[in-house]
Design a protein around this motif. Structure first.
Motif, mmCIF file in Angstrom:
data_model
loop_
_atom_site.group_PDB
_atom_site.id
_atom_site.type_symbol
_atom_site.label_atom_id
_atom_site.label_comp_id
_atom_site.label_asym_id
_atom_site.label_seq_id
_atom_site.Cartn_x
_atom_site.Cartn_y
_atom_site.Cartn_z
ATOM 1 N N PHE A 88 1.353 -1.311 0.379
ATOM 2 C CA PHE A 88 -0.279 -0.077 0.054
ATOM 3 C C PHE A 88 0.916 1.079 0.296
ATOM 4 C CE2 PHE A 88 -3.046 -2.573 1.799
ATOM 5 C CZ PHE A 88 -3.881 -3.350 0.855
ATOM 6 N N TRP A 89 2.170 1.066 0.427
ATOM 7 C CA TRP A 89 2.602 2.687 0.577
ATOM 8 C C TRP A 89 4.337 2.417 -0.224
ATOM 9 C CZ3 TRP A 89 2.478 -0.645 5.616
ATOM 10 C CH2 TRP A 89 3.321 -1.099 6.019
ATOM 11 N N GLU A 90 4.418 1.230 -0.251
ATOM 12 C CA GLU A 90 5.967 1.406 -1.078
ATOM 13 C C GLU A 90 5.628 1.334 -2.093
ATOM 14 O OE1 GLU A 90 6.900 -3.057 -0.239
ATOM 15 O OE2 GLU A 90 8.430 -2.432 1.250
ATOM 16 N N ALA A 95 7.322 5.947 -6.213
ATOM 17 C CA ALA A 95 6.699 6.647 -7.099
ATOM 18 C C ALA A 95 7.262 8.620 -6.505
ATOM 19 C CB ALA A 95 4.881 6.805 -7.021
ATOM 20 N N LEU A 96 7.533 8.620 -5.611
ATOM 21 C CA LEU A 96 8.000 9.967 -4.971
ATOM 22 C C LEU A 96 9.464 9.748 -4.922
ATOM 23 C CD1 LEU A 96 8.184 12.260 -3.031
ATOM 24 C CD2 LEU A 96 8.107 10.243 -0.911
ATOM 25 N N ARG A 102 13.853 12.812 -10.980
ATOM 26 C CA ARG A 102 13.432 14.078 -11.422
ATOM 27 C C ARG A 102 13.872 15.072 -11.211
ATOM 28 N NH1 ARG A 102 8.458 11.681 -13.113
ATOM 29 N NH2 ARG A 102 9.338 10.637 -14.292
ATOM 30 N N GLY A 103 13.408 15.156 -9.963
ATOM 31 C CA GLY A 103 13.328 17.063 -9.846
ATOM 32 C C GLY A 103 14.923 17.086 -9.662
ATOM 33 N N LYS A 104 15.874 16.664 -9.147
ATOM 34 C CA LYS A 104 17.260 16.973 -8.751
ATOM 35 C C LYS A 104 17.386 16.777 -10.103
ATOM 36 C CE LYS A 104 17.296 14.786 -4.265
ATOM 37 N NZ LYS A 104 18.751 13.266 -3.863
ATOM 38 N N ARG A 105 17.628 15.716 -11.245
ATOM 39 C CA ARG A 105 18.254 16.072 -12.482
ATOM 40 C C ARG A 105 18.045 17.082 -12.971
ATOM 41 N NH1 ARG A 105 15.535 11.960 -14.694
ATOM 42 N NH2 ARG A 105 14.184 12.941 -15.940
#
Length: 117
Positions: A88-90, A95-96, A102-105
């Motif tokens: 349920f959370w993995e 995805a996070l 992606r944001g760092k890249r």
């Protein structure tokens, strides 16, 4: 007492958090718990006893001091029970992690293009 009954109490969870950092004397545990929860020394001792009696903590004598440590067995049982719910959370955590990467890249690429003459 069921593991979740033991862990359901915030004082006992906090004691386990303290013990997770390594063995601690009952005096050290009591001082922190009294400061954070405002409960008496006998009440802290009772919580330590519940943890000990249910296998979550062990105690050993060193002179007049009593040193407490986490016992991993019951926590492994809780972990096994939680295993069926990890899906349920993995997936969301994966995805996070992808979005963070992606944001760092994108920031790195933006900074590299700013630095170009």
């Amino acid at each position: 007492m069921h593991a979740f009954d033991v862990l359901g109490d915030p004082v006992r969870r906090r004691i386990l958090e303290l013990l997770a950092g390594g063995e601690r004397s009952s005096g050290e545990v009591t001082a922190v718990i009294q400061r954070e929860f405002g409960i008496s020394q006998p009440a802290v001792s009772q919580h330590l006893r519940v943890l000990r009696d249910n296998g979550f903590a062990s105690v050993r004598a060193e002179g007049t001091r009593r040193l407490y440590a986490v016992e991993p067995g019951p926590l492994r049982e809780v972990d096994l029970w939680l295993e069926r719910f990890r899906g349920f959370w993995e997936q969301r955590l994966d995805a996070l992690a992808t979005e963070l990467a992606r944001g760092k890249r994108e920031r790195r690429i933006t900074n590299e293009t700013k630095d170009e003459p």
